[in-house]
Design a protein around this motif. Sequence first.
Motif, PDB file in Angstrom:
ATOM      1  N   LEU A 109       1.084   1.910  -0.920  1.00  0.00           N
ATOM      2  CA  LEU A 109       0.217   1.594  -0.061  1.00  0.00           C
ATOM      3  C   LEU A 109       0.840   1.264   1.125  1.00  0.00           C
ATOM      4  CD1 LEU A 109      -2.474  -0.697  -2.320  1.00  0.00           C
ATOM      5  CD2 LEU A 109      -3.158   2.744  -1.847  1.00  0.00           C
ATOM      6  N   PRO A 110       0.379   1.869   2.425  1.00  0.00           N
ATOM      7  CA  PRO A 110       0.374   1.587   3.737  1.00  0.00           C
ATOM      8  C   PRO A 110       0.274   0.049   3.980  1.00  0.00           C
ATOM      9  CG  PRO A 110      -1.268   3.073   3.776  1.00  0.00           C
ATOM     10  CD  PRO A 110      -1.323   2.692   2.671  1.00  0.00           C
ATOM     11  N   VAL A 111       0.792  -1.054   3.564  1.00  0.00           N
ATOM     12  CA  VAL A 111       0.441  -2.468   3.364  1.00  0.00           C
ATOM     13  C   VAL A 111       1.323  -3.098   4.729  1.00  0.00           C
ATOM     14  CG1 VAL A 111       0.990  -4.741   2.726  1.00  0.00           C
ATOM     15  CG2 VAL A 111       0.297  -2.597   1.280  1.00  0.00           C
ATOM     16  N   GLN A 112       0.289  -4.028   5.701  1.00  0.00           N
ATOM     17  CA  GLN A 112       1.048  -4.856   5.815  1.00  0.00           C
ATOM     18  C   GLN A 112       0.592  -6.675   5.761  1.00  0.00           C
ATOM     19  OE1 GLN A 112      -0.838  -3.292  10.897  1.00  0.00           O
ATOM     20  NE2 GLN A 112       2.017  -3.570  11.303  1.00  0.00           N
ATOM     21  N   ILE A 113       1.595  -7.313   5.802  1.00  0.00           N
ATOM     22  CA  ILE A 113       1.505  -8.909   4.648  1.00  0.00           C
ATOM     23  C   ILE A 113       1.452  -9.076   6.131  1.00  0.00           C
ATOM     24  CG2 ILE A 113       2.515 -10.290   3.740  1.00  0.00           C
ATOM     25  CD1 ILE A 113       2.172  -8.396   2.178  1.00  0.00           C
ATOM     26  N   LEU A 114      -0.326 -10.251   6.505  1.00  0.00           N
ATOM     27  CA  LEU A 114      -0.083 -10.967   7.975  1.00  0.00           C
ATOM     28  C   LEU A 114      -0.188 -12.297   6.852  1.00  0.00           C
ATOM     29  CD1 LEU A 114      -1.727  -8.304   8.553  1.00  0.00           C
ATOM     30  CD2 LEU A 114      -3.603  -9.711   9.538  1.00  0.00           C
ATOM     31  N   ARG A 115       0.835 -13.056   7.686  1.00  0.00           N
ATOM     32  CA  ARG A 115       1.180 -14.408   7.412  1.00  0.00           C
ATOM     33  C   ARG A 115       1.011 -15.540   8.747  1.00  0.00           C
ATOM     34  NH1 ARG A 115       8.080 -13.783   5.650  1.00  0.00           N
ATOM     35  NH2 ARG A 115       7.456 -12.683   3.388  1.00  0.00           N
ATOM     36  N   LEU A 116      -0.308 -16.215   7.797  1.00  0.00           N
ATOM     37  CA  LEU A 116      -1.078 -16.760   8.536  1.00  0.00           C
ATOM     38  C   LEU A 116      -0.958 -18.687   8.555  1.00  0.00           C
ATOM     39  CD1 LEU A 116      -4.864 -15.356   7.615  1.00  0.00           C
ATOM     40  CD2 LEU A 116      -2.932 -14.799   9.707  1.00  0.00           C
ATOM     41  N   TRP A 132       2.285  -6.521  -3.180  1.00  0.00           N
ATOM     42  CA  TRP A 132       2.443  -5.128  -2.536  1.00  0.00           C
ATOM     43  C   TRP A 132       2.898  -4.436  -1.936  1.00  0.00           C
ATOM     44  CZ3 TRP A 132      -2.674  -3.861  -1.535  1.00  0.00           C
ATOM     45  CH2 TRP A 132      -4.099  -5.028  -2.577  1.00  0.00           C
ATOM     46  N   LEU A 133       3.634  -5.324  -1.031  1.00  0.00           N
ATOM     47  CA  LEU A 133       5.163  -4.436  -0.547  1.00  0.00           C
ATOM     48  C   LEU A 133       5.525  -3.517  -1.576  1.00  0.00           C
ATOM     49  CD1 LEU A 133       6.807  -7.408   1.138  1.00  0.00           C
ATOM     50  CD2 LEU A 133       4.996  -5.594   2.077  1.00  0.00           C
ATOM     51  N   VAL A 184      -3.859  -1.330   4.952  1.00  0.00           N
ATOM     52  CA  VAL A 184      -3.823  -2.330   4.232  1.00  0.00           C
ATOM     53  C   VAL A 184      -3.534  -2.938   4.523  1.00  0.00           C
ATOM     54  CG1 VAL A 184      -3.492  -2.886   1.335  1.00  0.00           C
ATOM     55  CG2 VAL A 184      -4.027  -0.482   2.597  1.00  0.00           C
ATOM     56  N   GLY A 185      -4.104  -4.359   4.727  1.00  0.00           N
ATOM     57  CA  GLY A 185      -3.258  -5.484   4.881  1.00  0.00           C
ATOM     58  C   GLY A 185      -3.987  -6.654   3.892  1.00  0.00           C
ATOM     59  N   TYR A 186      -3.073  -7.864   3.371  1.00  0.00           N
ATOM     60  CA  TYR A 186      -3.139  -8.191   3.289  1.00  0.00           C
ATOM     61  C   TYR A 186      -2.411  -9.748   3.668  1.00  0.00           C
ATOM     62  CZ  TYR A 186      -2.018 -11.610  -0.889  1.00  0.00           C
ATOM     63  OH  TYR A 186      -2.177 -13.093  -1.612  1.00  0.00           O
ATOM     64  N   GLU A 231      -5.229   6.366  -4.862  1.00  0.00           N
ATOM     65  CA  GLU A 231      -5.003   7.601  -5.471  1.00  0.00           C
ATOM     66  C   GLU A 231      -5.821   8.188  -3.508  1.00  0.00           C
ATOM     67  OE1 GLU A 231      -8.173   7.416  -8.471  1.00  0.00           O
ATOM     68  OE2 GLU A 231      -7.113   7.052  -9.796  1.00  0.00           O
ATOM     69  N   ARG A 232      -6.600   7.405  -2.948  1.00  0.00           N
ATOM     70  CA  ARG A 232      -6.929   6.709  -1.701  1.00  0.00           C
ATOM     71  C   ARG A 232      -6.337   7.870  -0.314  1.00  0.00           C
ATOM     72  NH1 ARG A 232     -10.150   5.786  -5.207  1.00  0.00           N
ATOM     73  NH2 ARG A 232     -12.633   6.487  -4.941  1.00  0.00           N
ATOM     74  N   PRO A 233      -6.327   8.247   0.694  1.00  0.00           N
ATOM     75  CA  PRO A 233      -5.382   8.915   1.983  1.00  0.00           C
ATOM     76  C   PRO A 233      -5.849   7.020   2.920  1.00  0.00           C
ATOM     77  CG  PRO A 233      -7.186   9.565   1.922  1.00  0.00           C
ATOM     78  CD  PRO A 233      -7.438   9.266   0.401  1.00  0.00           C
ATOM     79  N   LEU A 234      -5.215   6.494   2.574  1.00  0.00           N
ATOM     80  CA  LEU A 234      -5.535   5.215   3.578  1.00  0.00           C
ATOM     81  C   LEU A 234      -4.656   5.079   4.807  1.00  0.00           C
ATOM     82  CD1 LEU A 234      -5.764   2.075   0.711  1.00  0.00           C
ATOM     83  CD2 LEU A 234      -7.746   3.645   1.926  1.00  0.00           C
TER      84      LEU A 234
END
Length: 301
Positions: free
Chosen positions: A151-158, A146-147, A106-108, A100-103
């Motif tokens: 949402l404007p998601v980026q997955i950060l693989r660590l 998440w994908l 978003v990082g995961y 609902e928010r204009p994000l």
Amino acid sequence: MLSDLVNRSQPLRADARVLVLGGGYSGGHVARLLRALGTTVRCSRRHLDGSEADLIFDSATGQIPTADDLDGITHVLSTIPPTTEGQDPVLTHLGSQLRERPLIWVGYLSTTGVYGDRRGEWVSEEDPADPGQPRSERRHACEQAWLDSGLPVQILRLPGIYGPGRSVLNSLQTGKARRILKADQVFCRIHVDDIAGACLHLMHRAADGPGPAIVNVSDDCPAAPQDLLLYGADLLKCELPEEEPFDVASRSMSAMARSFWSENRRVRNTLLCRQLGYSLLHPDFKAGLQDCFRQEAQSRS
């Protein structure tokens, strides 16, 4: 060192408000960087027992942030792991509110474990996930959720995370280090400073529009674990533990430890560092361990 990262970093825009869900070792470091740059941050933990936390999120007890807690949020970072069933607690309990928010971003934080065993070969974001461990399968399921979230998601693989208080220096000092030898085995790693730095860098880039969906956040130098022990012992001027062949050492390992040693891969960071323009503060384990050594020496003085 966080101060070095602060000195070279630019703050987010003045109206940015960041929500960090999971203010542990990595999430807390991101929160500290952003606050040092003057950004408003809300940071959650299961209990308000950390210096960075000002918000409780504990899905097991039903303590969930309210709509007021999310008011004005522009950026979100989730470090919260999957449930044992492979569900993502943030999407389950906050997904509808976040949508609902204009994000802007978003990082995961996920894991390079989703690539599975590659027998020491290099992998990049273009390689398909092939998780070989149940924990990595759960992470990959959450990545996909998440994908698919809208949402404007980026997955950060660590890969393996280290930094002050959590490095081979500490295991050497406490006598818990094991010098295990396994031919051709390497591990990848990333200093906690560069997790925070990469998150901030990707937040800045998101202002220009969506970026790549998946980004590896790893240093330049996959290395054998005994190489870190040798360098760490030299920094500390301490004795090395006795060598242990892997076949012998594995008999006394936990199932979790054996699962880590069962996979071998080298993770490329070309997308992050060359295409997206992030410059690592600690490009290899030597630079990173030197930083840990300096910070821990300062904390004792």
